[in-house]
Design a protein around this motif. Structure first.
Motif, PDB file in Angstrom:
ATOM      1  N   GLY A  51      -1.567 -29.796  -2.490  1.00  0.00           N
ATOM      2  CA  GLY A  51      -0.078 -30.015  -2.893  1.00  0.00           C
ATOM      3  C   GLY A  51       0.557 -29.294  -4.077  1.00  0.00           C
ATOM      4  O   GLY A  51       1.334 -29.889  -4.668  1.00  0.00           O
ATOM      5  N   VAL A  52      -0.182 -28.345  -4.349  1.00  0.00           N
ATOM      6  CA  VAL A  52       0.484 -27.522  -5.373  1.00  0.00           C
ATOM      7  C   VAL A  52       1.455 -26.683  -5.357  1.00  0.00           C
ATOM      8  O   VAL A  52       1.706 -26.095  -4.141  1.00  0.00           O
ATOM      9  N   GLU A  53       2.769 -26.727  -5.956  1.00  0.00           N
ATOM     10  CA  GLU A  53       3.790 -25.885  -5.846  1.00  0.00           C
ATOM     11  C   GLU A  53       3.575 -24.531  -6.453  1.00  0.00           C
ATOM     12  O   GLU A  53       3.033 -24.533  -7.586  1.00  0.00           O
ATOM     13  N   PHE A  54       3.873 -23.802  -5.658  1.00  0.00           N
ATOM     14  CA  PHE A  54       3.667 -22.141  -6.309  1.00  0.00           C
ATOM     15  C   PHE A  54       4.648 -21.141  -5.187  1.00  0.00           C
ATOM     16  O   PHE A  54       5.049 -21.629  -4.288  1.00  0.00           O
ATOM     17  N   GLN A  55       4.923 -20.215  -6.104  1.00  0.00           N
ATOM     18  CA  GLN A  55       5.476 -19.088  -4.865  1.00  0.00           C
ATOM     19  C   GLN A  55       4.360 -18.046  -4.591  1.00  0.00           C
ATOM     20  O   GLN A  55       3.451 -17.833  -5.132  1.00  0.00           O
ATOM     21  N   VAL A  56       4.648 -17.555  -3.414  1.00  0.00           N
ATOM     22  CA  VAL A  56       4.036 -16.493  -2.707  1.00  0.00           C
ATOM     23  C   VAL A  56       4.713 -15.190  -2.771  1.00  0.00           C
ATOM     24  O   VAL A  56       6.152 -14.734  -2.666  1.00  0.00           O
ATOM     25  N   HIS A  57       3.827 -14.152  -3.639  1.00  0.00           N
ATOM     26  CA  HIS A  57       4.376 -12.860  -3.764  1.00  0.00           C
ATOM     27  C   HIS A  57       3.660 -11.996  -2.927  1.00  0.00           C
ATOM     28  O   HIS A  57       2.463 -11.709  -3.167  1.00  0.00           O
ATOM     29  N   ARG A  58       4.090 -11.407  -1.912  1.00  0.00           N
ATOM     30  CA  ARG A  58       3.630 -10.515  -0.938  1.00  0.00           C
ATOM     31  C   ARG A  58       3.491  -9.217  -1.379  1.00  0.00           C
ATOM     32  O   ARG A  58       4.299  -8.220  -1.248  1.00  0.00           O
ATOM     33  N   TYR A  59       2.734  -8.706  -2.229  1.00  0.00           N
ATOM     34  CA  TYR A  59       2.633  -7.662  -3.230  1.00  0.00           C
ATOM     35  C   TYR A  59       2.713  -6.313  -2.507  1.00  0.00           C
ATOM     36  O   TYR A  59       2.909  -5.275  -2.802  1.00  0.00           O
ATOM     37  N   LEU A  60       2.120  -6.377  -1.101  1.00  0.00           N
ATOM     38  CA  LEU A  60       2.223  -5.183  -0.345  1.00  0.00           C
ATOM     39  C   LEU A  60       3.818  -4.831   0.302  1.00  0.00           C
ATOM     40  O   LEU A  60       4.219  -3.801   0.432  1.00  0.00           O
ATOM     41  N   ASP A  61       4.240  -5.917   0.272  1.00  0.00           N
ATOM     42  CA  ASP A  61       5.782  -5.807   0.918  1.00  0.00           C
ATOM     43  C   ASP A  61       6.643  -5.548  -0.222  1.00  0.00           C
ATOM     44  O   ASP A  61       7.779  -5.028  -0.208  1.00  0.00           O
ATOM     45  N   ASP A  62       6.353  -6.084  -1.632  1.00  0.00           N
ATOM     46  CA  ASP A  62       7.202  -5.940  -2.521  1.00  0.00           C
ATOM     47  C   ASP A  62       6.100  -5.662  -3.806  1.00  0.00           C
ATOM     48  O   ASP A  62       5.841  -6.532  -4.890  1.00  0.00           O
ATOM     49  N   PRO A  63       5.797  -4.279  -4.050  1.00  0.00           N
ATOM     50  CA  PRO A  63       4.751  -3.738  -5.033  1.00  0.00           C
ATOM     51  C   PRO A  63       5.285  -4.209  -6.358  1.00  0.00           C
ATOM     52  O   PRO A  63       6.295  -3.924  -6.569  1.00  0.00           O
ATOM     53  N   LEU A  64       3.978  -4.304  -7.383  1.00  0.00           N
ATOM     54  CA  LEU A  64       4.526  -4.546  -8.533  1.00  0.00           C
ATOM     55  C   LEU A  64       4.570  -3.452  -9.333  1.00  0.00           C
ATOM     56  O   LEU A  64       4.020  -2.492  -9.368  1.00  0.00           O
ATOM     57  N   PRO A  65       5.708  -3.236 -10.164  1.00  0.00           N
ATOM     58  CA  PRO A  65       5.948  -2.050 -10.966  1.00  0.00           C
ATOM     59  C   PRO A  65       4.773  -1.827 -12.188  1.00  0.00           C
ATOM     60  O   PRO A  65       4.131  -3.055 -12.467  1.00  0.00           O
TER      61      PRO A  65
END
Length: 117
Positions: free
Chosen positions: A26-40
């Motif tokens: 039940g942890v609240e978190f955001q998902v960052h799909r880093y292949l779709d939205d690469p990190l600078p």
């Protein structure tokens, strides 16, 4: 608890397991799909600084893209540049709390980040 971000690759079984583990608790978190939205690069550097492990642990050095670079003794800058250019080279999953981050290998490793908040 601080905002959590899971750097996630849905094609990775370890990453899917970490996602399920967080959801089951039940942890609240955001998902960052880093292949779709690469990190600078700057964000990668910041993320690496929050890990309790050496920079090399952020790198998937068995990937084809890394082997093609043929870097024998890569510097910190070369590793970060390679991950920025080839997001598949970033280890996954990673749970980031903003002040500390943990690589979820095994997926249960992310629980340490939840426990010390």
């Amino acid at each position: 608890m601080s905002a959590l971000t899971l750097y996630h690759n849905p094609r990775c079984s370890k990453s899917r397991d970490a996602l399920k583990l967080l959801e089951a608790r039940g942890v609240e978190f955001q998902v960052h799909r880093y292949l779709d939205d690469p990190l600078p690069r700057a964000q990668l550097e910041s993320l690496a600084a929050r890990l309790d492990t050496p920079l090399e642990s952020l790198l998937r050095d068995n990937e084809t893209e890394w082997k093609a670079l043929a870097l024998s003794s890569p510097s910190r800058d070369e590793i970060l540049a390679a991950i920025a250019e080839h997001p598949r080279l970033m280890q996954r999953p990673i749970l980031d709390r903003g002040d500390r981050a943990v690589i979820g290998r095994p997926p249960e490793a992310i629980l340490a980040l939840l426990a010390d908040d």
